[in-house]
Enzyme design. Structure first.
Site, PDB file in Angstrom:
ATOM      1  N   SER A  94       0.850  -1.266  -0.053  1.00 13.91           N
ATOM      2  CA  SER A  94      -0.072  -0.050  -0.130  1.00 13.91           C
ATOM      3  C   SER A  94       0.867   1.283   0.003  1.00 13.91           C
ATOM      4  O   SER A  94       1.959   0.995   0.532  1.00 13.91           O
ATOM      5  CB  SER A  94      -0.849   0.030   1.301  1.00 13.91           C
ATOM      6  OG  SER A  94      -1.703   1.290   1.311  1.00 13.91           O
ATOM      7  N   TYR A 100      -1.897  -1.464  10.159  1.00 14.17           N
ATOM      8  CA  TYR A 100      -2.058  -1.554   8.701  1.00 14.17           C
ATOM      9  C   TYR A 100      -0.882  -1.120   8.018  1.00 14.17           C
ATOM     10  O   TYR A 100      -0.131  -1.720   7.245  1.00 14.17           O
ATOM     11  CB  TYR A 100      -3.341  -0.911   8.181  1.00 14.17           C
ATOM     12  CG  TYR A 100      -3.439  -1.150   6.616  1.00 14.17           C
ATOM     13  CD1 TYR A 100      -4.093  -2.239   6.192  1.00 14.17           C
ATOM     14  CD2 TYR A 100      -3.081  -0.176   5.791  1.00 14.17           C
ATOM     15  CE1 TYR A 100      -4.489  -2.718   4.880  1.00 14.17           C
ATOM     16  CE2 TYR A 100      -3.352  -0.600   4.388  1.00 14.17           C
ATOM     17  CZ  TYR A 100      -3.911  -1.718   3.885  1.00 14.17           C
ATOM     18  OH  TYR A 100      -4.193  -1.947   2.658  1.00 14.17           O
TER      19      TYR A 100
END
Length: 268
Positions: free
Chosen positions: A142, A156
């Site tokens: 990401s 995350y």
């Protein structure tokens, strides 16, 4: 040389980027093994791809939050005589709220899915790729792994940063064996991700130019891994964001990230 019909294993294949990978690979002439928790969706997608592209698509439901799932999945592949040429480590999700707002089991499950499962699948499947002299591994990371952390969704971004570094090291180790490894780093992508985390209302505040389709992300990812890129940030806007944060002094980058995070992250 790649086999006539490469076999691709796609995790988190029931929706979003995973389903887009499955469709793109089937269109390229790959056979598929699709895995995710939702069996009905997997089987429907497998049937769709077989009918549309004439590929063999096998649906194997598995919950990668179970520590035994990666080994069980690979054992099932071995029993079926299936040798994986492409591994798409896509399964993942975010845990909304602050670190202490969630119980440890919730965090442990997310780390198993985001970190341990993709690393173990690569460890189990990479030797076969090297032996055959061909393979591709895409670890879906990401843009969050490139910028400072924020309050909320606390694990995350660190997990995605780990996948980026892991992919770089593995790419260097595997290149001479004909295996390419790439960390694909999307930004905001049209998918069910934010519906699952309950942050869709917050995400709707983002301007349209910040978003990419899953199909566009996958197209960039496939091109990147084929050309041997160890890391690829999808989307021109996201590459600009990464570059801006990289050029900023750390203290300023942290403050800016914290301010933006308050707008789009559930931190309580």
């Amino acid at each position: 040389m790649p086999p006539a019909r490469p076999l691709s294993l796609v995790t988190g294949a029931s929706a979003g980027i995973g389903a887009a990978f499955a469709r793109a690979l089937a269109a390229r002439g790959h056979d598929l093994v699709l895995t995710a928790r939702r069996r009905e969706r997997l089987e429907a997608l497998a049937a769709e791809l077989q009918q549309q592209y004439g590929c063999t698509a096998t649906a194997l439901a598995a919950d990668l939050a179970d520590p035994a799932a990666p080994s069980a999945l690979c054992e099932e592949l071995a029993q079926r005589g299936l040798a994986v040429d492409w591994l798409i480590n896509n399964a993942g999700y975010g845990v909304p709220g602050s670190f202490t707002a969630n119980d440890w089991r919730t965090h442990a499950d997310s780390l198993q899915v985001l970190l341990t499962a993709p690393v173990e699948l690569a460890w189990r499947l990479l030797p076969g790729m090297r032996e055959r002299g061909y393979g591709r591994i895409v670890n879906v990371a990401s843009l969050a792994g490139h910028v400072p952390g924020t309050a909320g969704h606390t694990l995350y971004a660190p997990a995605k940063a780990f996948l980026i570094k892991f992919s770089q090291g593995l790419a260097l180790e595997s290149r001479e064996h004909g295996v390419h490894v790439c960390a694909l780093c999307p930004g905001f992508t049209y998918s069910e991700f934010h519906d699952v985390t309950g942050t869709r209302t917050l995400m709707n505040k983002l301007p349209g130019f910040m978003w990419q389709s899953a199909k566009a992300v996958v197209s960039e990812g496939l091109a990147a891994v084929e050309r041997g890129a160890a890391v690829h940030v999808a989307g021109r806007v996201n590459r600009t964001i990464k570059s801006v944060f990289k050029l900023m002094p750390d203290r300023l980058a942290f403050r800016l990230s914290a301010r933006q995070g308050r707008r789009y992250r559930q931190a309580d």
